[in-house]
Design an enzyme around this catalytic site. Structure first.
Site, PDB file in Angstrom:
ATOM      1  N   ARG A 148     -27.158  13.404  29.708  1.00 28.37           N
ATOM      2  CA  ARG A 148     -27.740  12.308  30.477  1.00 28.37           C
ATOM      3  C   ARG A 148     -28.787  13.165  31.641  1.00 28.37           C
ATOM      4  O   ARG A 148     -28.494  14.127  32.204  1.00 28.37           O
ATOM      5  CB  ARG A 148     -26.717  11.890  31.464  1.00 28.37           C
ATOM      6  CG  ARG A 148     -27.163  10.421  32.156  1.00 28.37           C
ATOM      7  CD  ARG A 148     -26.126   9.757  33.206  1.00 28.37           C
ATOM      8  NE  ARG A 148     -26.115  10.612  34.303  1.00 28.37           N
ATOM      9  CZ  ARG A 148     -25.704   9.920  35.451  1.00 28.37           C
ATOM     10  NH1 ARG A 148     -25.161   8.676  35.338  1.00 28.37           N
ATOM     11  NH2 ARG A 148     -25.563  10.560  36.646  1.00 28.37           N
ATOM     12  N   TYR A 160     -30.065   7.900  43.418  1.00 26.95           N
ATOM     13  CA  TYR A 160     -28.806   8.015  42.708  1.00 26.95           C
ATOM     14  C   TYR A 160     -28.722   9.142  41.596  1.00 26.95           C
ATOM     15  O   TYR A 160     -29.652   9.156  41.009  1.00 26.95           O
ATOM     16  CB  TYR A 160     -28.563   6.706  41.947  1.00 26.95           C
ATOM     17  CG  TYR A 160     -27.694   6.830  40.671  1.00 26.95           C
ATOM     18  CD1 TYR A 160     -28.250   7.042  39.559  1.00 26.95           C
ATOM     19  CD2 TYR A 160     -26.337   7.082  41.210  1.00 26.95           C
ATOM     20  CE1 TYR A 160     -27.043   7.448  38.635  1.00 26.95           C
ATOM     21  CE2 TYR A 160     -25.448   7.373  40.092  1.00 26.95           C
ATOM     22  CZ  TYR A 160     -25.739   7.641  38.855  1.00 26.95           C
ATOM     23  OH  TYR A 160     -24.882   7.697  37.759  1.00 26.95           O
ATOM     24  N   ASP A 211     -29.511   7.027  33.165  1.00 29.94           N
ATOM     25  CA  ASP A 211     -28.659   5.825  33.893  1.00 29.94           C
ATOM     26  C   ASP A 211     -29.724   5.172  34.829  1.00 29.94           C
ATOM     27  O   ASP A 211     -30.250   5.707  36.043  1.00 29.94           O
ATOM     28  CB  ASP A 211     -27.615   6.244  34.681  1.00 29.94           C
ATOM     29  CG  ASP A 211     -26.514   5.293  35.049  1.00 29.94           C
ATOM     30  OD1 ASP A 211     -25.688   5.610  35.654  1.00 29.94           O
ATOM     31  OD2 ASP A 211     -27.063   4.264  35.038  1.00 29.94           O
ATOM     32  N   HIS A 213     -29.043   2.625  36.599  1.00 32.98           N
ATOM     33  CA  HIS A 213     -28.435   2.292  37.798  1.00 32.98           C
ATOM     34  C   HIS A 213     -28.494   1.105  38.382  1.00 32.98           C
ATOM     35  O   HIS A 213     -28.533   0.961  39.572  1.00 32.98           O
ATOM     36  CB  HIS A 213     -28.134   3.241  38.738  1.00 32.98           C
ATOM     37  CG  HIS A 213     -26.761   3.628  39.121  1.00 32.98           C
ATOM     38  ND1 HIS A 213     -26.495   3.181  40.556  1.00 32.98           N
ATOM     39  CD2 HIS A 213     -25.713   4.167  38.839  1.00 32.98           C
ATOM     40  CE1 HIS A 213     -25.105   3.490  40.817  1.00 32.98           C
ATOM     41  NE2 HIS A 213     -24.566   3.963  39.575  1.00 32.98           N
ATOM     42  N   GLU A 237     -29.295   3.100  30.511  1.00 36.20           N
ATOM     43  CA  GLU A 237     -27.876   2.663  31.173  1.00 36.20           C
ATOM     44  C   GLU A 237     -28.109   1.810  32.191  1.00 36.20           C
ATOM     45  O   GLU A 237     -28.772   1.949  33.375  1.00 36.20           O
ATOM     46  CB  GLU A 237     -26.848   3.563  31.492  1.00 36.20           C
ATOM     47  CG  GLU A 237     -25.792   3.461  31.934  1.00 36.20           C
ATOM     48  CD  GLU A 237     -24.845   4.341  32.478  1.00 36.20           C
ATOM     49  OE1 GLU A 237     -25.096   5.635  32.145  1.00 36.20           O
ATOM     50  OE2 GLU A 237     -24.273   4.135  33.441  1.00 36.20           O
ATOM     51  N   GLU A 263     -20.402  -0.489  33.188  1.00 30.30           N
ATOM     52  CA  GLU A 263     -19.182   0.317  34.143  1.00 30.30           C
ATOM     53  C   GLU A 263     -18.742  -0.517  34.904  1.00 30.30           C
ATOM     54  O   GLU A 263     -17.536  -0.469  35.422  1.00 30.30           O
ATOM     55  CB  GLU A 263     -19.953   1.556  34.542  1.00 30.30           C
ATOM     56  CG  GLU A 263     -20.882   1.538  35.641  1.00 30.30           C
ATOM     57  CD  GLU A 263     -21.265   2.847  35.995  1.00 30.30           C
ATOM     58  OE1 GLU A 263     -21.623   3.698  34.907  1.00 30.30           O
ATOM     59  OE2 GLU A 263     -21.475   3.237  37.101  1.00 30.30           O
ATOM     60  N   ARG A 284     -19.985  -0.173  28.266  1.00 30.35           N
ATOM     61  CA  ARG A 284     -19.603   0.771  28.975  1.00 30.35           C
ATOM     62  C   ARG A 284     -18.216   0.553  29.761  1.00 30.35           C
ATOM     63  O   ARG A 284     -17.843   1.270  30.604  1.00 30.35           O
ATOM     64  CB  ARG A 284     -20.508   1.356  30.012  1.00 30.35           C
ATOM     65  CG  ARG A 284     -21.627   2.182  29.332  1.00 30.35           C
ATOM     66  CD  ARG A 284     -22.901   2.853  30.293  1.00 30.35           C
ATOM     67  NE  ARG A 284     -22.186   3.661  31.138  1.00 30.35           N
ATOM     68  CZ  ARG A 284     -21.611   4.763  31.237  1.00 30.35           C
ATOM     69  NH1 ARG A 284     -21.330   5.395  30.088  1.00 30.35           N
ATOM     70  NH2 ARG A 284     -21.208   5.311  32.666  1.00 30.35           N
ATOM     71  N   GLU A 340     -18.554   9.629  28.328  1.00 30.83           N
ATOM     72  CA  GLU A 340     -18.937  10.110  29.624  1.00 30.83           C
ATOM     73  C   GLU A 340     -18.076  11.263  29.774  1.00 30.83           C
ATOM     74  O   GLU A 340     -16.901  10.910  29.832  1.00 30.83           O
ATOM     75  CB  GLU A 340     -19.222   9.212  30.601  1.00 30.83           C
ATOM     76  CG  GLU A 340     -19.873   9.976  31.762  1.00 30.83           C
ATOM     77  CD  GLU A 340     -20.525   8.951  32.760  1.00 30.83           C
ATOM     78  OE1 GLU A 340     -20.255   7.702  32.682  1.00 30.83           O
ATOM     79  OE2 GLU A 340     -20.969   9.512  33.994  1.00 30.83           O
ATOM     80  N   TRP A 403     -28.112   0.123  44.398  1.00 27.47           N
ATOM     81  CA  TRP A 403     -27.905   1.654  44.535  1.00 27.47           C
ATOM     82  C   TRP A 403     -27.563   2.084  43.147  1.00 27.47           C
ATOM     83  O   TRP A 403     -27.040   1.382  42.247  1.00 27.47           O
ATOM     84  CB  TRP A 403     -26.821   2.046  45.543  1.00 27.47           C
ATOM     85  CG  TRP A 403     -26.624   3.407  45.201  1.00 27.47           C
ATOM     86  CD1 TRP A 403     -27.556   4.376  45.716  1.00 27.47           C
ATOM     87  CD2 TRP A 403     -25.484   4.156  44.524  1.00 27.47           C
ATOM     88  NE1 TRP A 403     -26.804   5.785  45.275  1.00 27.47           N
ATOM     89  CE2 TRP A 403     -25.672   5.470  44.596  1.00 27.47           C
ATOM     90  CE3 TRP A 403     -24.346   3.475  44.208  1.00 27.47           C
ATOM     91  CZ2 TRP A 403     -24.808   6.326  44.476  1.00 27.47           C
ATOM     92  CZ3 TRP A 403     -23.552   4.338  43.564  1.00 27.47           C
ATOM     93  CH2 TRP A 403     -23.759   5.689  43.694  1.00 27.47           C
TER      94      TRP A 403
HETATM   95  O1  LIG Z   1     -22.695   6.372  34.907  1.00 26.33           O
HETATM   96  C1  LIG Z   1     -22.230   7.089  35.852  1.00 26.33           C
HETATM   97  O2  LIG Z   1     -21.318   7.948  35.760  1.00 26.33           O
HETATM   98  C2  LIG Z   1     -22.591   6.309  37.217  1.00 26.33           C
HETATM   99  O3  LIG Z   1     -23.015   5.320  37.183  1.00 26.33           O
HETATM  100  C3  LIG Z   1     -21.173   6.484  38.100  1.00 26.33           C
HETATM  101  O4  LIG Z   1     -21.907   7.601  38.753  1.00 26.33           O
HETATM  102  C4  LIG Z   1     -21.142   5.608  39.144  1.00 26.33           C
HETATM  103  O5  LIG Z   1     -22.451   5.779  40.063  1.00 26.33           O
HETATM  104  C5  LIG Z   1     -19.923   5.922  40.035  1.00 26.33           C
HETATM  105  O6  LIG Z   1     -18.910   5.980  39.021  1.00 26.33           O
HETATM  106  C6  LIG Z   1     -19.607   4.814  41.023  1.00 26.33           C
HETATM  107  O7  LIG Z   1     -18.397   5.079  41.865  1.00 26.33           O
HETATM  108 MG   LIG Z   2     -23.597   4.481  35.403  1.00 28.87          MG
END
Ligand SMILES: O=C(O)[C@@H](O)[C@@H](O)[C@H](O)[C@H](O)CO
Ligand SMILES: [Mg+2]
Length: 403
Positions: A148, A160, A211, A213, A237, A263, A284, A340, A403
């Site tokens: 990634r 991020y 990502d 995000h 993602e 996620e 995810r 991941e 975020w």
């Molecule tokens: O794909 C990922 O790993 C992220 O989206 C995470 O780092 C996420 O920001 C954190 O798990 C939030 O606690």
């Molecule tokens: Mg993520």
């Protein structure tokens, strides 16, 4: 039958907070479940100790599905990240107990191995494109087949996924939410440059992931997916917030770049329409936040009908207990995609001794009965909880943003 006689909530902070549920049965068999919800840890800890644990004592530990239904339907207030993380912790701990009593690793209870091992992806991040590529080259040399890529955005102080210079990446970094400034325009300029440089440096075979995000609108996500097509991303993602599952139609109309999402999902209802309408390619949702192994099996089974594969979340704010459970789960299901893998620190690994292993870009949970992971309560007791929040984003005009 194994009767549950004790269930303890263990909160520890070996560099970052983790919440673990440890269930003990009348024959002494124990099982562990991850209950960590980054930035809201004590909410889950209280939900477990005040509202779940009293209902567990005296129950048959073998009745995993019945306990799941009891905690899900019996709460009346269904779904949500706190509730489903608490249910997940109980569920995973009971699968651990069942495996130990059967003398089998959990993946064998789930139908056995559908592959030799699980492909995992590494994180490569850096302030600049060059820094990011250098990290990606090092991760490829470590054997990762999937990487990634996240890099800084010129003109933005932080973003991020990018660690502060010289530090490990840990987003939950302050006793109150830190605030970052965000610019979509600046971001959309740099990601295609990052991917062009990465494909050039890493060659055609390494899977490249990114990502987003949750930070783009659907049409912006369609534009990014289209701009990245020449570099063949494995996925983008969380391209846009997924409360409105229909919004993903707009992305599909503009790009063939594969999409991964979920996620932050905590039940099958969060992704049912996305899967049934083929609006995503990878789901995810994770064991720790989506109701445990029992519920995530249902998500994977639905996804399999639509050729959607799993790509479970696996950041360091999910404990080694979740990593172990995710590998048992990923090894067994037919539509595994990728897992991941953000290695935990040595401190965390010492608190959570485990049998899973990494070899040449793949991971295997090991064959210890149960999950093959535990929590060292004595070590855990030495790391006191420290409140930490995830950051928030604001646009340059001050508007609060994802975020
Ligand atoms: O794909 C990922 O790993 C992220 O989206 C995470 O780092 C996420 O920001 C954190 O798990 C939030 O606690
Ligand atoms: Mg993520």
């Amino acid at each position: 039958m194994p009767i549950i006689t004790d269930a303890r909530v263990i909160i520890t902070c070996p560099g970052r907070n983790f919440v673990t549920l440890k269930i003990t049965c009348d024959d002494g068999t124990t099982g562990v479940g991850d209950a960590t919800l980054n930035g809201r840890e004590l909410a889950v800890a209280a939900y477990l100790s005040e509202h779940v644990v009293p209902c567990l004592i005296g129950r048959d530990a073998h009745r995993i599905e019945d306990v799941w239904q009891y905690l899900y339907k019996g709460a009346y207030w269904r779904r949500g990240p706190v509730t489903m993380t608490a249910i997940a912790a109980v569920d995973v701990a009971l699968w651990d107990v069942k495996g130990k009593l059967a003398g089998l690793p959990v993946y064998q209870l789930l139908g056995g191995a559908s592959r030799e091992a699980c492909m995992v992806y590494a994180h490569a991040n850096g302030t600049t494109i060059e820094d990011t590529i250098n990290v990606a080259l090092a991760e490829r040399d470590r054997g990762y087949k999937a990487i990634r890529l996240q890099c800084g955005v010129p003109g933005l102080a932080s973003t991020y996924g990018v660690a502060k210079p010289g530090q490990r990446y840990e987003p939950a970094d302050a006793a109150l939410p830190s605030e970052s400034v965000w610019s979509t325009e600046k971001y959309l300029r740099v990601v295609p440059e990052l991917f062009a440089a990465a494909r050039e440096a890493l060659g055609p075979d390494v899977h490249l992931l990114h990502d987003v995000h949750h930070r783009l609108t659907p049409i912006e996500a369609g534009r990014l997916g289209r701009d990245l097509e020449p570099y063949r991303p494995f996925w983008i993602e969380d391209p846009t917030p997924a409360e409105n599952q229909d919004a993903f139609r707009l992305i599909r109309q503009h790009t063939t770049t594969p999409v991964a999402v979920g996620e932050v999902f905590n039940s099958i209802w969060d992704c049912k329409a996305l899967i049934e309408n083929q609006l995503i390619d990878y789901v995810r949702a994770t064991i720790v936040h989506a109701g445990g192994i029992t519920h995530l099996r249902r998500v994977a089974a639905l996804a399999d009908l639509y050729q959607v594969r799993t790509g479970c979340h696996g950041a360091t704010d999910l404990s080694p207990v979740t990593m172990a459970a995710a590998l048992h789960f990923g090894l067994s299901i037919p539509n595994f995609g990728v897992q991941e893998h953000m290695p935990h620190t040595a401190e965390t690994d010492a608190v959570f001794p485990h049998s899973y292993r990494f070899e040449q870009g793949m991971m295997h949970p090991g064959d210890a009965p149960g999950l093959g992971v535990d929590v060292d309560e004595q070590l855990a007791a030495g790391y006191e909880y420290k409140r930490a929040y995830l950051p928030v984003n604001r646009l340059e005009d001050g508007t609060l943003w994802s975020w």
